[in-house]
Design an enzyme around this catalytic site. Sequence first.
Site, short mmCIF file in Angstrom:
data_model
loop_
_atom_site.label_atom_id
_atom_site.label_comp_id
_atom_site.label_asym_id
_atom_site.label_seq_id
_atom_site.Cartn_x
_atom_site.Cartn_y
_atom_site.Cartn_z
N ARG A 208 0.83 -1.21 0.00
CA ARG A 208 0.00 0.00 0.00
C ARG A 208 0.86 1.26 0.00
O ARG A 208 0.53 2.26 0.64
CB ARG A 208 -0.95 -0.03 1.19
CG ARG A 208 -1.76 -1.34 1.25
CD ARG A 208 -2.72 -1.36 2.41
NE ARG A 208 -3.67 -0.26 2.31
CZ ARG A 208 -4.02 0.53 3.33
NH1 ARG A 208 -3.50 0.36 4.51
NH2 ARG A 208 -4.90 1.50 3.14
N GLY A 209 2.01 1.20 -0.69
CA GLY A 209 2.87 2.37 -0.82
C GLY A 209 3.22 2.96 0.54
O GLY A 209 3.65 2.24 1.44
N GLU A 210 2.99 4.24 0.71
CA GLU A 210 3.39 4.90 1.96
C GLU A 210 2.58 4.43 3.16
O GLU A 210 2.90 4.78 4.31
CB GLU A 210 3.30 6.42 1.82
CG GLU A 210 1.89 6.89 1.58
CD GLU A 210 1.81 8.41 1.42
OE1 GLU A 210 2.37 9.14 2.25
OE2 GLU A 210 1.18 8.86 0.43
N GLY B 260 2.17 1.17 3.84
CA GLY B 260 2.71 -0.10 4.30
C GLY B 260 2.16 -1.31 3.60
O GLY B 260 1.78 -1.26 2.43
N ASP C 61 9.08 -4.46 -6.12
CA ASP C 61 10.04 -5.53 -6.42
C ASP C 61 11.15 -5.57 -5.38
O ASP C 61 11.64 -6.64 -5.02
CB ASP C 61 10.65 -5.33 -7.81
CG ASP C 61 9.58 -5.18 -8.87
OD1 ASP C 61 8.73 -6.09 -8.95
OD2 ASP C 61 9.55 -4.16 -9.56
P1 AMP Z 1 7.24 -1.60 -9.48
O1 AMP Z 1 7.40 -0.12 -9.31
O2 AMP Z 1 7.83 -2.36 -8.33
O3 AMP Z 1 5.85 -2.02 -9.76
O4 AMP Z 1 8.09 -2.07 -10.77
C1 AMP Z 1 8.60 -1.16 -11.69
C2 AMP Z 1 9.37 -1.90 -12.76
O5 AMP Z 1 8.48 -2.74 -13.51
C3 AMP Z 1 9.99 -0.94 -13.74
O6 AMP Z 1 11.38 -0.90 -13.55
C4 AMP Z 1 9.58 -1.45 -15.12
O7 AMP Z 1 10.68 -1.62 -15.98
C5 AMP Z 1 8.89 -2.78 -14.86
N1 AMP Z 1 7.69 -2.96 -15.71
C6 AMP Z 1 6.77 -2.03 -16.06
N2 AMP Z 1 5.81 -2.56 -16.86
C7 AMP Z 1 6.13 -3.87 -17.04
C8 AMP Z 1 5.54 -4.97 -17.77
N3 AMP Z 1 4.41 -4.82 -18.49
N4 AMP Z 1 6.16 -6.18 -17.72
C9 AMP Z 1 7.28 -6.35 -16.98
N5 AMP Z 1 7.90 -5.35 -16.29
C10 AMP Z 1 7.33 -4.13 -16.30
#
Ligand code: AMP
Length: 305
Positions: free
Chosen positions: A202-204, A206, A234
């Site tokens: 949930r971002g900021e 948690g 990630d």
């Molecule tokens: P997050 O902010 O943790 O959701 O992930 C961001 C990362 O997801 C970025 O570095 C993007 O390069 C990657 N990303 C964005 N769209 C996609 C997609 N359709 N498939 C795979 N990776 C993606």
Amino acid sequence: MSILVVGSVALDSVETPFGVRERVLGGSATYFATSASFFTDVNLVGVVGEDFPQEHTDFLTSRNIDLTGLSKVPGETFHWKGRYGYDLNEAQTLETHLNVFASFKPVIPEQYADAEYLILANIDPELQMEVLNQVKKPKVVACDTMNFWISSKPEALKKVISRVDFFIINEGEARQLSGEANLVRAARKILDMGVKNLIVKRGEYGVLMFNGATVFAAPAFPLEEVFDPTGAGDTFAGGFMGYLANTGNLTDEGVRQAVVFGSVMASFNVEAFSLDRLKTLSYPEIEARYRSFKRMTHFEGVSEL
Ligand code: AMP
């Protein structure tokens, strides 16, 4: 125990209220692997194009990430372009260029087929399933996704999530997948799809973790400066799985500690653009923030309760 990660390795162009960066290192597998590498050995499977700068490969190698499964093929690297407003919880995707990712067929090198810890980072759920079928007997599997796949391949996604141990998504995705605005109801519906443990980011605000019997809530670490939330999810997942793989402690307590390590890692990542903060991070800093986290969330029970 080492972890196998399959996901995107990208060049991102990102705009936040605090600045703009063009074609910097990004991708779901990149953030995950870098974060997890503070806790355990990581093997990465993905694809990049010929334009992928050597300095990025060198950086990942310097973190001891095994790149045997990262293929370089003719064409351009996956490119994502996104923007955040002052509400840093929601990214607006401006462009997605799959490029070499469009024809990517993940092949798990023979030496990774026995992986015990597997993360299916954000990629096409059909590819996630192909990976799952190539790994013989994983002990713990976690999976992420995004709105793009929930709307384009919901059935393929549902098949994958019924086979994983931890499904890690953000709150907007939980609402989208379940069709429920209330997060607790959304979680129940998603658990009913066969998910064993659901972690909602949930971002900021948690993280909430549901398993059908208990709920665990962890706040986000309060920060004065957040520059770029890209990859926070990630990075969370990397800290979470990295800690689990390191300790092998899959008890309720161990999993809760892993959630806090994930939150700690994500809190560092958002302090700078791309992976810049993870590049300078040290393990003692991680431990110190974990201790602050513990102090911040601790409260005494009331004896008569
Ligand atoms: P997050 O902010 O943790 O959701 O992930 C961001 C990362 O997801 C970025 O570095 C993007 O390069 C990657 N990303 C964005 N769209 C996609 C997609 N359709 N498939 C795979 N990776 C993606």
